[in-house]
Design a protein around this motif. Structure first.
Motif, PDB file in Angstrom:
ATOM      1  N   ALA A   1       0.822  -1.213   0.000  1.00 36.86           N
ATOM      2  CA  ALA A   1       0.000   0.000   0.000  1.00 36.86           C
ATOM      3  C   ALA A   1       0.860   1.268   0.000  1.00 36.86           C
ATOM      4  N   PRO A   2       1.693   1.466  -1.028  1.00 42.16           N
ATOM      5  CA  PRO A   2       2.649   2.586  -1.006  1.00 42.16           C
ATOM      6  C   PRO A   2       2.015   3.965  -0.989  1.00 42.16           C
ATOM      7  N   TYR A   3       0.802   4.103  -1.548  1.00 40.06           N
ATOM      8  CA  TYR A   3       0.189   5.436  -1.590  1.00 40.06           C
ATOM      9  C   TYR A   3      -0.486   5.819  -0.271  1.00 40.06           C
ATOM     10  N   LEU A   4      -0.329   4.975   0.745  1.00 34.74           N
ATOM     11  CA  LEU A   4      -0.760   5.340   2.097  1.00 34.74           C
ATOM     12  C   LEU A   4       0.434   5.780   2.946  1.00 34.74           C
ATOM     13  N   ALA A   5       1.612   5.867   2.342  1.00 35.27           N
ATOM     14  CA  ALA A   5       2.831   6.248   3.068  1.00 35.27           C
ATOM     15  C   ALA A   5       2.704   7.659   3.629  1.00 35.27           C
ATOM     16  N   VAL A   6       3.271   7.886   4.815  1.00 37.19           N
ATOM     17  CA  VAL A   6       3.176   9.191   5.472  1.00 37.19           C
ATOM     18  C   VAL A   6       4.473   9.981   5.355  1.00 37.19           C
ATOM     19  N   SER A   7       5.474   9.433   4.664  1.00 42.72           N
ATOM     20  CA  SER A   7       6.720  10.143   4.392  1.00 42.72           C
ATOM     21  C   SER A   7       7.354   9.503   3.173  1.00 42.72           C
ATOM     22  N   ILE A   8       8.342  10.174   2.596  1.00 42.49           N
ATOM     23  CA  ILE A   8       8.995   9.626   1.416  1.00 42.49           C
ATOM     24  C   ILE A   8       9.807   8.387   1.785  1.00 42.49           C
ATOM     25  N   GLN A   9      10.349   8.336   3.005  1.00 38.82           N
ATOM     26  CA  GLN A   9      11.028   7.118   3.455  1.00 38.82           C
ATOM     27  C   GLN A   9      10.049   5.973   3.607  1.00 38.82           C
ATOM     28  N   ASP A  10       8.881   6.276   4.148  1.00 41.21           N
ATOM     29  CA  ASP A  10       7.841   5.270   4.298  1.00 41.21           C
ATOM     30  C   ASP A  10       7.400   4.757   2.932  1.00 41.21           C
ATOM     31  N   PHE A  11       7.347   5.643   1.944  1.00 40.64           N
ATOM     32  CA  PHE A  11       6.980   5.234   0.592  1.00 40.64           C
ATOM     33  C   PHE A  11       7.947   4.181   0.071  1.00 40.64           C
ATOM     34  N   TRP A  12       9.260   4.397   0.271  1.00 38.49           N
ATOM     35  CA  TRP A  12      10.239   3.450  -0.248  1.00 38.49           C
ATOM     36  C   TRP A  12      10.324   2.170   0.579  1.00 38.49           C
ATOM     37  N   ARG A  13       9.719   2.155   1.751  1.00 37.54           N
ATOM     38  CA  ARG A  13       9.591   0.897   2.489  1.00 37.54           C
ATOM     39  C   ARG A  13       8.419   0.073   1.957  1.00 37.54           C
ATOM     40  N   ARG A  14       7.560   0.716   1.156  1.00 37.27           N
ATOM     41  CA  ARG A  14       6.350   0.059   0.665  1.00 37.27           C
ATOM     42  C   ARG A  14       6.365  -0.160  -0.844  1.00 37.27           C
ATOM     43  N   TRP A  15       7.176   0.614  -1.585  1.00 36.51           N
ATOM     44  CA  TRP A  15       7.181   0.544  -3.037  1.00 36.51           C
ATOM     45  C   TRP A  15       8.376  -0.277  -3.528  1.00 36.51           C
ATOM     46  N   HIS A  16       8.117  -1.240  -4.428  1.00 36.39           N
ATOM     47  CA  HIS A  16       9.183  -2.056  -5.032  1.00 36.39           C
ATOM     48  C   HIS A  16      10.192  -2.446  -3.948  1.00 36.39           C
ATOM     49  N   ILE A  17       9.687  -3.127  -2.932  1.00 32.91           N
ATOM     50  CA  ILE A  17      10.473  -3.420  -1.730  1.00 32.91           C
ATOM     51  C   ILE A  17      11.732  -4.206  -2.056  1.00 32.91           C
ATOM     52  N   SER A  18      11.651  -5.121  -3.007  1.00 35.12           N
ATOM     53  CA  SER A  18      12.829  -5.933  -3.328  1.00 35.12           C
ATOM     54  C   SER A  18      13.954  -5.084  -3.908  1.00 35.12           C
ATOM     55  N   LEU A  19      13.612  -4.033  -4.680  1.00 31.27           N
ATOM     56  CA  LEU A  19      14.655  -3.149  -5.212  1.00 31.27           C
ATOM     57  C   LEU A  19      15.165  -2.196  -4.143  1.00 31.27           C
ATOM     58  N   SER A  20      14.261  -1.594  -3.374  1.00 33.76           N
ATOM     59  CA  SER A  20      14.685  -0.617  -2.371  1.00 33.76           C
ATOM     60  C   SER A  20      15.589  -1.258  -1.325  1.00 33.76           C
ATOM     61  N   THR A  21      15.303  -2.506  -0.934  1.00 35.45           N
ATOM     62  CA  THR A  21      16.177  -3.182   0.024  1.00 35.45           C
ATOM     63  C   THR A  21      17.483  -3.599  -0.643  1.00 35.45           C
ATOM     64  N   TRP A  22      17.436  -3.921  -1.947  1.00 35.40           N
ATOM     65  CA  TRP A  22      18.658  -4.294  -2.673  1.00 35.40           C
ATOM     66  C   TRP A  22      19.619  -3.110  -2.734  1.00 35.40           C
ATOM     67  N   ILE A  23      19.142  -1.950  -3.159  1.00 35.66           N
ATOM     68  CA  ILE A  23      20.051  -0.799  -3.274  1.00 35.66           C
ATOM     69  C   ILE A  23      20.501  -0.322  -1.889  1.00 35.66           C
ATOM     70  N   ARG A  24      19.676  -0.555  -0.871  1.00 31.41           N
ATOM     71  CA  ARG A  24      20.100  -0.227   0.498  1.00 31.41           C
ATOM     72  C   ARG A  24      21.257  -1.122   0.931  1.00 31.41           C
ATOM     73  N   ASP A  25      21.104  -2.433   0.706  1.00 39.24           N
ATOM     74  CA  ASP A  25      22.090  -3.398   1.205  1.00 39.24           C
ATOM     75  C   ASP A  25      23.377  -3.412   0.389  1.00 39.24           C
ATOM     76  N   TYR A  26      23.270  -3.174  -0.921  1.00 40.88           N
ATOM     77  CA  TYR A  26      24.454  -3.347  -1.776  1.00 40.88           C
ATOM     78  C   TYR A  26      25.051  -2.044  -2.293  1.00 40.88           C
ATOM     79  N   ILE A  27      24.325  -0.944  -2.192  1.00 41.70           N
ATOM     80  CA  ILE A  27      24.886   0.350  -2.593  1.00 41.70           C
ATOM     81  C   ILE A  27      25.046   1.263  -1.378  1.00 41.70           C
ATOM     82  N   TYR A  28      23.932   1.526  -0.687  1.00 43.02           N
ATOM     83  CA  TYR A  28      23.960   2.452   0.449  1.00 43.02           C
ATOM     84  C   TYR A  28      24.897   1.964   1.556  1.00 43.02           C
ATOM     85  N   PHE A  29      24.743   0.712   1.967  1.00 44.56           N
ATOM     86  CA  PHE A  29      25.609   0.179   3.020  1.00 44.56           C
ATOM     87  C   PHE A  29      27.057   0.053   2.560  1.00 44.56           C
ATOM     88  N   SER A  30      27.256  -0.277   1.269  1.00 42.84           N
ATOM     89  CA  SER A  30      28.618  -0.386   0.751  1.00 42.84           C
ATOM     90  C   SER A  30      29.331   0.961   0.754  1.00 42.84           C
TER      91      SER A  30
END
Length: 469
Positions: free
Chosen positions: A269-298
């Motif tokens: 339910a990404p369009y019920l997000a209350v912040s832009i961070q919340d949106f990315w926790r709900r939208w295309h979760i497999s990609l957002s967690t991928w770029i978090r784990d392999y780009i952001y954390f790196s």
């Protein structure tokens, strides 16, 4: 072969019948492997060959990474995997983007460069399966998983047809353990998968494909349309891309479920997000967690010692996420706006009193601002150029009157219905209620909804939006 085509239903029926007729887990895995390559090769057999070569190479790299005691050797093989996958991605997806950007820059410097005549066909889903392969070799390098010693098992993981061409991006540590033992499914799991497939089918065909002509009409010739029509088209595109992509994810998860495999949730339910961070926790979760784990954390994540270092990493990550979506500067700008919005949100939280974080009025305001920011950013995602995007953004923000053509007013009901539907499904848990019906009642309801879905089919098939990525 699209999930909504009749030939896919024939393909799936044959695969399911053969799969559940086999008693051996090894035989079942061979069947899925063959079916996956047949499915991918139905678009172009050359891409199936390419997928096999890349997968076999990553399997070999991972084995060498795990078996080597030398740090330099381990690094050499993981770098080889990263270089191979990113080179393939760069060539097929970004060759013309980089060349055209260089030609444009040279033109600004009064230097003439000829346009290359090389025409490159983009393999469907190349961004998805290269990212999935990268996660495997990187996880082995990080010693988070063991390398698979069986080439067949790895080839099946890398080519699993339900999610091969448009995700969800499957993590090896989540999927590979499921391949060890023979899969089983209960009646309730079958009903849940059938329900989810129908839900995805309805999203794609009844909503996304029927909205598409109106969106295309405005985005192709925005100068002809009024400000209200441009705003409506933007909201409709937000509805279309959600229903199109989440519809595919629903069907992929459902098909995997019918084979006894579980895939992770990709939308919440990404369009019920209350912040832009919340949106990315709900939208295309497999990609957002991928770029978090392999780009952001790196890059260091939030462990930089200063918030500006964290914000830099966040911006780089979101810019990379934007470029992943498409070979155009509009996609990079789209990712940059999402990064800037997340940085602004972090700064806002620093000065906001703690007791205000859960204030209902502040949450409502956060939802309203987030929804409109996301819709505004979608303009850059959909527009063919910056000039088209700027015209539509101006109409959206400043109600520039524009042209005289309009869209039917009833179309405004669709975005509102989508929001209401997401709220209703979360609060009533209607999906669980339907799945828990007795088999006879479930079959009756299921058949009736299928009849409605077939009546709402648009003329002709439209490819899934994310096939281009």
């Amino acid at each position: 072969m699209l999930f909504i085509e009749f030939r896919f239903f024939i393909f799936l029926a044959v695969v399911l019948t053969a799969y559940w007729s086999l008693r051996s887990n090894n035989a079942r895995k061979w069947l899925i492997l063959a079916a996956s390559y047949f499915f991918y090769g139905s678009w172009d057999w050359r891409f199936a060959v390419m997928l096999g070569v890349l997968s076999a190479a990553d399997w070999y790299f991972a084995l060498r990474i795990e078996r080597s005691e030398s740090a330099s050797t381990r690094k050499a093989f993981v770098y080889s995997s990263v270089a191979m996958n990113l080179s393939v991605l760069a060539f097929f997806k970004y060759f013309h983007f980089f060349v055209n950007s260089a030609i444009a820059l040279a033109g600004q410097l009064q230097i003439h460069l000829d346009q290359p005549t090389l025409k490159i066909i983009l393999p469907i889903g190349v961004s998805f399966f290269t990212f999935q392969s990268l996660s495997y070799t990187i996880d082995v390098y990080r010693r988070e998983i063991h390398a698979s010693s069986n080439l067949r098992d790895y080839l099946m993981f890398a080519s699993f047809f339900p999610q091969l061409v448009a995700g969800p991006i499957v993590r090896p540590k989540y999927f590979l353990p499921q391949m060890v033992s023979k899969r089983t499914v209960s009646l309730s799991e079958v009903k849940a998968s059938l329900y989810l497939f129908l839900l995805g089918f309805l999203k794609k065909t009844a909503i996304a494909d029927n909205i598409s002509p109106y969106v295309d009409r405005v985005f192709n010739t925005p100068t002809h349309y009024s400000a209200l029509a441009c705003i409506t088209a933007t909201w409709l595109y937000a509805t279309q891309i959600f229903c199109d992509f989440s519809g595919y994810s629903d069907m992929a998860i459902a098909v995997a479920g019918l084979l006894g495999f579980k895939l992770a949730l990709n939308f919440d339910a990404p369009y019920l997000a209350v912040s832009i961070q919340d949106f990315w926790r709900r939208w295309h979760i497999s990609l957002s967690t991928w770029i978090r784990d392999y780009i952001y954390f790196s890059l260091g994540g939030s462990r930089m010692g200063s918030r500006w270092g964290t914000y830099r990493n966040l911006m780089i990550t979101m810019l990379a996420g934007g470029l992943w979506h498409g070979a155009a500067w509009t996609f990079v700008a789209w990712g940059g706006l999402h990064g800037a919005a997340q940085v602004s949100h972090q700064e806002f939280l620093r000065v906001l009193p703690v007791e205000e974080h859960h204030n209902p009025w502040r949450r409502f305001l956060g939802w309203f601002l987030t929804l409109n920011a996301v819709c505004l950013f979608w303009i850059l995602f959909r527009a063919s150029s910056f000039s088209v995007a700027w015209l539509l953004i101006r109409r959206y923000l400043f109600l520039d009157l524009g042209g005289s053509e309009r869209l039917p007013m009833w179309l405004l009901v669709l975005p509102i219905a989508l929001l209401a539907g997401q709220i209703l499904m979360r609060r009533t848990r209607i999906g669980i209620r339907i799945v828990s019906l007795p088999l006879g009642a479930f079959a009756t309801v299921y058949g009736a909804v299928w009849a409605i879905a077939m009546a709402m089919l648009p003329l002709g098939y439209r490819p899934f939006i994310y096939f281009q990525f």
